[in-house]
Design a protein around this motif. Sequence first.
Motif, PDB file in Angstrom:
ATOM      1  N   PRO A 146      -8.844 -17.474  -9.593  1.00 40.69           N
ATOM      2  CA  PRO A 146      -9.776 -17.453  -8.457  1.00 40.69           C
ATOM      3  C   PRO A 146     -10.075 -16.013  -8.033  1.00 40.69           C
ATOM      4  N   LYS A 147     -11.269 -15.820  -7.518  1.00 41.20           N
ATOM      5  CA  LYS A 147     -11.634 -14.517  -6.970  1.00 41.20           C
ATOM      6  C   LYS A 147     -11.079 -14.461  -5.545  1.00 41.20           C
ATOM      7  N   ILE A 148     -10.271 -13.462  -5.247  1.00 36.47           N
ATOM      8  CA  ILE A 148      -9.633 -13.327  -3.944  1.00 36.47           C
ATOM      9  C   ILE A 148     -10.470 -12.378  -3.087  1.00 36.47           C
ATOM     10  N   ILE A 149     -10.933 -12.914  -1.967  1.00 38.95           N
ATOM     11  CA  ILE A 149     -11.755 -12.152  -1.025  1.00 38.95           C
ATOM     12  C   ILE A 149     -10.975 -12.080   0.275  1.00 38.95           C
ATOM     13  N   ILE A 150     -10.958 -10.916   0.893  1.00 39.34           N
ATOM     14  CA  ILE A 150     -10.118 -10.727   2.080  1.00 39.34           C
ATOM     15  C   ILE A 150     -10.924 -10.121   3.227  1.00 39.34           C
ATOM     16  N   ASP A 151     -10.659 -10.626   4.417  1.00 37.19           N
ATOM     17  CA  ASP A 151     -11.317 -10.143   5.627  1.00 37.19           C
ATOM     18  C   ASP A 151     -10.506  -8.999   6.249  1.00 37.19           C
ATOM     19  N   THR A 152     -11.111  -8.316   7.191  1.00 35.74           N
ATOM     20  CA  THR A 152     -10.511  -7.118   7.792  1.00 35.74           C
ATOM     21  C   THR A 152      -9.140  -7.375   8.411  1.00 35.74           C
ATOM     22  N   ASP A 153      -9.014  -8.412   9.217  1.00 36.76           N
ATOM     23  CA  ASP A 153      -7.763  -8.655   9.928  1.00 36.76           C
ATOM     24  C   ASP A 153      -6.599  -8.909   8.966  1.00 36.76           C
ATOM     25  N   PHE A 154      -6.827  -9.770   7.986  1.00 36.89           N
ATOM     26  CA  PHE A 154      -5.797 -10.097   6.989  1.00 36.89           C
ATOM     27  C   PHE A 154      -5.445  -8.832   6.197  1.00 36.89           C
ATOM     28  N   LEU A 155      -6.473  -8.132   5.750  1.00 38.34           N
ATOM     29  CA  LEU A 155      -6.292  -6.906   4.965  1.00 38.34           C
ATOM     30  C   LEU A 155      -5.515  -5.857   5.747  1.00 38.34           C
ATOM     31  N   SER A 156      -5.949  -5.562   6.955  1.00 37.69           N
ATOM     32  CA  SER A 156      -5.290  -4.506   7.730  1.00 37.69           C
ATOM     33  C   SER A 156      -3.846  -4.885   8.060  1.00 37.69           C
ATOM     34  N   SER A 157      -3.600  -6.166   8.321  1.00 39.52           N
ATOM     35  CA  SER A 157      -2.228  -6.608   8.611  1.00 39.52           C
ATOM     36  C   SER A 157      -1.295  -6.312   7.443  1.00 39.52           C
ATOM     37  N   GLY A 184       2.621  -2.552   4.318  1.00 37.62           N
ATOM     38  CA  GLY A 184       2.855  -2.156   2.925  1.00 37.62           C
ATOM     39  C   GLY A 184       3.074  -3.317   1.973  1.00 37.62           C
ATOM     40  N   LYS A 185       2.392  -4.451   2.220  1.00 37.57           N
ATOM     41  CA  LYS A 185       2.640  -5.647   1.408  1.00 37.57           C
ATOM     42  C   LYS A 185       1.388  -6.201   0.712  1.00 37.57           C
ATOM     43  N   MET A 186       0.364  -5.392   0.517  1.00 39.29           N
ATOM     44  CA  MET A 186      -0.830  -5.890  -0.169  1.00 39.29           C
ATOM     45  C   MET A 186      -0.526  -6.345  -1.593  1.00 39.29           C
ATOM     46  N   GLU A 187       0.432  -5.682  -2.232  1.00 41.43           N
ATOM     47  CA  GLU A 187       0.781  -6.062  -3.597  1.00 41.43           C
ATOM     48  C   GLU A 187       1.295  -7.498  -3.674  1.00 41.43           C
TER      49      GLU A 187
END
Length: 146
Positions: free
Chosen positions: A3-14, A19-22
């Motif tokens: 699936p293509k993963i798309i992320i919004d600002t709030d989720f991304l910035s959190s 340090g857990k985007m990976e």
Amino acid sequence: MMPKIIIDTDFLSSFIKIGKMEVIKEFYKAPSIYITQAVYTELSKTSLVKWVDKTPWIVLESIKLPELRNLFTESEYESIGEGERTAIALASRYKDSILLMNDNISRKIAVRNNIKTVDIPGFLFVCKKTSFLSNEEIQLIINDLK
């Protein structure tokens, strides 16, 4: 097909802040995570944009105004931010997408448009249910997010 993963600002910035985007990238086995120009612009008001700029697997995609027209009622359009609107539009472009988003109103609009959405509690729950993360790892993330 992944699936293509798309992320919004709030989720991304959190997840950048702790340090857990990976974790998101690895859980979804995603070669890239997609954001819109509006999400980038919202993030550019903070120092977190530096992380996005140096991360090659964060991919920026543009949304054209016509893509927004059929997705929202006028009141919905006015009730959510530009980042949420464009993230929903980007997710609607790809049938196999998953939209990572916390805003409840925006998620309801996305679901009405047949877009699969996941909020942070839902993401952590599925990480626990699939044993992708241990209870201790999840608790650390929850504590860091507070």
